[in-house]
Design a protein around this motif. Structure first.
Motif, PDB file in Angstrom:
ATOM      1  N   LEU A  83      -8.286  -5.467  -3.000  1.00  0.00           N
ATOM      2  CA  LEU A  83      -7.693  -4.220  -2.628  1.00  0.00           C
ATOM      3  C   LEU A  83      -7.252  -3.112  -3.640  1.00  0.00           C
ATOM      4  O   LEU A  83      -6.797  -3.679  -4.732  1.00  0.00           O
ATOM      5  CB  LEU A  83      -6.427  -4.425  -1.591  1.00  0.00           C
ATOM      6  CG  LEU A  83      -6.726  -5.319  -0.523  1.00  0.00           C
ATOM      7  CD1 LEU A  83      -5.354  -5.859   0.236  1.00  0.00           C
ATOM      8  CD2 LEU A  83      -7.700  -4.882   0.505  1.00  0.00           C
ATOM      9  N   GLU A 135      -2.661   0.752  -3.949  1.00  0.00           N
ATOM     10  CA  GLU A 135      -1.744   0.968  -2.835  1.00  0.00           C
ATOM     11  C   GLU A 135      -2.082   0.477  -1.542  1.00  0.00           C
ATOM     12  O   GLU A 135      -1.045   0.073  -0.808  1.00  0.00           O
ATOM     13  CB  GLU A 135      -2.242   2.816  -2.481  1.00  0.00           C
ATOM     14  CG  GLU A 135      -1.652   3.541  -3.515  1.00  0.00           C
ATOM     15  CD  GLU A 135       0.009   3.544  -3.687  1.00  0.00           C
ATOM     16  OE1 GLU A 135       0.381   3.655  -2.715  1.00  0.00           O
ATOM     17  OE2 GLU A 135       0.492   3.787  -4.802  1.00  0.00           O
ATOM     18  N   GLU A 136      -3.388  -0.132  -1.449  1.00  0.00           N
ATOM     19  CA  GLU A 136      -3.329  -0.967  -0.130  1.00  0.00           C
ATOM     20  C   GLU A 136      -2.600  -2.264  -0.217  1.00  0.00           C
ATOM     21  O   GLU A 136      -2.250  -2.998   0.468  1.00  0.00           O
ATOM     22  CB  GLU A 136      -5.008  -1.020  -0.170  1.00  0.00           C
ATOM     23  CG  GLU A 136      -5.968   0.159   0.537  1.00  0.00           C
ATOM     24  CD  GLU A 136      -7.370  -0.049   0.459  1.00  0.00           C
ATOM     25  OE1 GLU A 136      -7.842   0.374   1.493  1.00  0.00           O
ATOM     26  OE2 GLU A 136      -7.769  -0.614  -0.506  1.00  0.00           O
ATOM     27  N   ARG A 137      -2.634  -2.821  -1.749  1.00  0.00           N
ATOM     28  CA  ARG A 137      -2.207  -4.039  -1.902  1.00  0.00           C
ATOM     29  C   ARG A 137      -0.552  -3.980  -1.514  1.00  0.00           C
ATOM     30  O   ARG A 137       0.035  -4.812  -1.128  1.00  0.00           O
ATOM     31  CB  ARG A 137      -2.482  -4.384  -3.279  1.00  0.00           C
ATOM     32  CG  ARG A 137      -1.970  -5.798  -3.494  1.00  0.00           C
ATOM     33  CD  ARG A 137      -2.169  -6.440  -5.111  1.00  0.00           C
ATOM     34  NE  ARG A 137      -3.697  -6.274  -5.075  1.00  0.00           N
ATOM     35  CZ  ARG A 137      -4.595  -5.525  -5.963  1.00  0.00           C
ATOM     36  NH1 ARG A 137      -3.743  -4.687  -6.593  1.00  0.00           N
ATOM     37  NH2 ARG A 137      -5.866  -5.730  -5.941  1.00  0.00           N
ATOM     38  N   ALA A 149       0.800  -1.915   0.402  1.00  0.00           N
ATOM     39  CA  ALA A 149       1.017  -1.958   1.777  1.00  0.00           C
ATOM     40  C   ALA A 149       0.952  -3.205   2.539  1.00  0.00           C
ATOM     41  O   ALA A 149       1.828  -3.477   3.346  1.00  0.00           O
ATOM     42  CB  ALA A 149       0.099  -0.950   2.221  1.00  0.00           C
ATOM     43  N   LYS A 150      -0.121  -3.883   2.249  1.00  0.00           N
ATOM     44  CA  LYS A 150      -0.288  -5.340   2.610  1.00  0.00           C
ATOM     45  C   LYS A 150       0.800  -6.193   2.280  1.00  0.00           C
ATOM     46  O   LYS A 150       1.261  -7.270   3.058  1.00  0.00           O
ATOM     47  CB  LYS A 150      -1.516  -5.762   1.907  1.00  0.00           C
ATOM     48  CG  LYS A 150      -1.992  -7.227   2.595  1.00  0.00           C
ATOM     49  CD  LYS A 150      -2.666  -7.050   4.140  1.00  0.00           C
ATOM     50  CE  LYS A 150      -3.339  -8.175   4.698  1.00  0.00           C
ATOM     51  NZ  LYS A 150      -3.898  -7.959   5.927  1.00  0.00           N
TER      52      LYS A 150
END
Length: 262
Positions: A99, A102-104, A106-107
């Protein structure tokens, strides 16, 4: 005269023996290479399972007064906890692979509540074995470990902040102050913690902090070293580009669950 078939048979057996030894050596080398990775993965799972890592220490058993029978029960409960929650934790970490940053983040935020729930359930099972008094002391040792290895920003984590009755402004002050200290990630003493936060906390909150710590416990250096990977504040080795490290709520470092002043 030499027995030629016997010589050939002996040579074949010798070659097979050498080949088997070589194969075992290669397997051992692979296992040795994978061992640190497996150990890191195990430590990552342990951090998500509440205070279980502390229960591996003989000194903790002595401090809590855990006898042989209770120790055996704890070992059984620990194995059950790993079986029940290990797959969920591994699935969570695997979901973070590949990821973007930023995606990490959020996750991590999405999974933080779930991981917190796992820690609470894990700690509840441990408490059921230890009883109230021993479990309370285990919590005190865990708070000491958490703060000493991750810095004063750990006091702003959800449960500890609630136990200290911190305001939003105080939590921000602690996190900001944590970013400017311990750049090398060395363990911090409890006295250093008190000195760093005395200008932020009220006298009443300082008294609550002492209650959360309980009597000072001599944490082994190995445990202090293992806890230095992630901190509440600026991450060790991070370049001075002004990037902020992720906060406790994003799940980088689990907080001590359910801590409360006596």
């Amino acid at each position: 005269m030499f027995n030629q078939p016997m010589i050939v048979r002996s040579l074949v057996l010798f070659c097979l023996l050498i080949g088997n030894l070589s194969l075992r050596a290669q397997e051992s080398a692979v296992e040795s290479t994978d061992a640190p990775r497996a150990e890191r993965r195990q430590r990552g799972e342990d951090r998500m399972l509440g205070m279980i890592p502390l229960l591996r220490l003989e000194t903790v058993h002595e401090e809590l007064g855990i006898g042989d029978e209770q120790s055996e029960t704890l070992e059984t409960v620990t194995l059950e906890i790993r079986e029940d929650f290990g797959e969920q934790i591994r699935g969570f970490w695997q979901s973070l692979r590949n990821l973007a940053p930023e995606e990490r983040r959020a996750k991590r935020r999405e999974g933080s509540e779930k991981m917190s729930g796992i820690r609470r359930k894990s700690n509840e099972r441990v408490k059921g074995v230890l009883g109230e008094k021993k479990f309370r002391r285990l919590q005190e040792i865990e708070v000491q470990r958490l703060v000493r290895t991750t810095g004063i920003g750990a006091l702003a984590s959800q449960d500890i902040a609630a136990a200290l009755d911190l305001t939003d402004q105080q939590k921000k002050q602690l996190r900001d102050q944590a970013e400017g200290s311990r750049e090398q990630g060395e363990p911090i003493s409890l006295d250093e913690v008190r000195a760093q936060v005395k200008e932020v906390l009220t006298a009443e909150q300082m008294a609550k902090l002492d209650t959360l710590f309980g009597a000072a416990f001599d944490l082994p250096q190995e445990l202090l070293e293992r806890g230095r990977g992630r901190r509440f504040g600026r991450q060790r080795g991070e370049r001075s580009s002004g990037r902020r490290n992720r906060s406790a709520q994003e799940g980088d470092q689990p907080a001590a669950e359910g801590v409360n002043p006596k």
